[in-house]
Design an enzyme around this catalytic site. Structure first.
Site, PDB file in Angstrom:
ATOM      1  N   CYS A  48       0.584  -1.711  -0.108  1.00  0.00           N
ATOM      2  CA  CYS A  48      -0.351   0.098   0.278  1.00  0.00           C
ATOM      3  C   CYS A  48       0.739   1.510   0.334  1.00  0.00           C
ATOM      4  O   CYS A  48       2.259   1.030   0.313  1.00  0.00           O
ATOM      5  CB  CYS A  48      -0.946   0.133   1.376  1.00  0.00           C
ATOM      6  SG  CYS A  48      -0.250   0.068   2.625  1.00  0.00           S
ATOM      7  N   ASP A  97       3.367   2.239   2.996  1.00  0.00           N
ATOM      8  CA  ASP A  97       3.699   1.173   3.414  1.00  0.00           C
ATOM      9  C   ASP A  97       5.115   1.941   2.758  1.00  0.00           C
ATOM     10  O   ASP A  97       6.435   1.858   3.421  1.00  0.00           O
ATOM     11  CB  ASP A  97       4.146  -0.200   2.807  1.00  0.00           C
ATOM     12  CG  ASP A  97       3.200  -1.075   3.246  1.00  0.00           C
ATOM     13  OD1 ASP A  97       2.867  -1.305   4.885  1.00  0.00           O
ATOM     14  OD2 ASP A  97       2.332  -2.167   2.455  1.00  0.00           O
ATOM     15  N   CYS A 113      -4.073  -2.334   3.122  1.00  0.00           N
ATOM     16  CA  CYS A 113      -3.418  -2.179   2.075  1.00  0.00           C
ATOM     17  C   CYS A 113      -4.497  -1.881   0.905  1.00  0.00           C
ATOM     18  O   CYS A 113      -4.082  -0.297  -0.072  1.00  0.00           O
ATOM     19  CB  CYS A 113      -2.956  -3.517   1.628  1.00  0.00           C
ATOM     20  SG  CYS A 113      -1.150  -4.265   2.825  1.00  0.00           S
TER      21      CYS A 113
END
Length: 216
Positions: free
Chosen positions: A100, A103, A166
């Site tokens: 995602c 991240d 995500c």
């Protein structure tokens, strides 16, 4: 203050309260990300050696986790992945991907290296580009109007991280471009990238780094 509460809620949802089992799981993910950043699949034996745990303990800790494996049973994705996603993450000339958009804001500090990020806006198709430096934070953001979507902690299912955490989290070219997406995902927050980095991602990263090395 509100963003600090969100960061704490996200951490608790993703990693649980600070009991031994959740500290171990958080530490394992962090070590896996660090090993994956070397550019090779991670054999379970390599992860157990790096973490200082036994194979049975590893199997118990990662049971039910959203982890990607290759045909040889080696880890190739755990947040940071060798499998293509929309979120390109380049470190030291090596091409990786993340599950995602947020991240990409967390992992540079975990691996201790600057990362160059490219990710398309799902609405406009505009490619968002940025550099994330563990020391300097977010730099070279294009377009400067870019925002990032952050999930509502109440919507997170820790057993379905990719689906509930995500998949809803992306970069968008502008706040207006994120409006329809936000309406389709109750509780989604949309923040300027730098604001999300400092007020949500940095505290979340600190949580991942702040474990008890003697726990396992």
């Amino acid at each position: 203050m509100a963003d600090n509460i969100v960061a704490a809620d996200l951490a608790n949802k993703l990693f649980g309260q600070a009991d031994t089992a959740n500290i171990v799981n958080t530490r394992l993910m962090r070590i896996a990300v660090q090993l994956l950043a070397d550019g090779e699949p991670v054999a379970p034996s390599r992860l157990t050696e790096a973490a200082g745990i036994t194979k049975p303990d590893l199997a118990h800790a990662i049971a039910g986790q959203d982890i990607e494996y290759d045909d040889h049973g080696r880890i190739i994705g755990w947040g940071l992945t060798h499998n293509p996603t929309p979120h390109k993450f380049t470190v030291n000339g090596k091409q990786f991907y993340t599950w995602c958009a947020p991240d990409t804001l967390v992992f540079p500090a975990l691996i201790g290296h600057i990362a160059h990020v490219e990710s398309p806006c799902p609405t406009t198709g505009t490619t968002i580009r940025l550099t994330v430096d563990p020391d300097a934070g977010v730099t070279a953001l294009e377009p400067s109007t870019a925002v990032v979507s952050i999930v509502d902690p109440s919507q997170i299912d820790p057993t379905k991280v990719r689906a509930t955490v995500c998949n809803p989290q992306h970069f968008f070219a502008t706040a207006d471009a994120a409006r329809d997406w936000q309406s389709q995902h109750p509780g989604i927050r949309v923040l300027p990238v730098d604001e999300a980095y400092h007020h949500i991602m940095v505290p979340l990263t600190d949580r991942m780094l702040d474990d008890d090395p003697g726990c396992c």
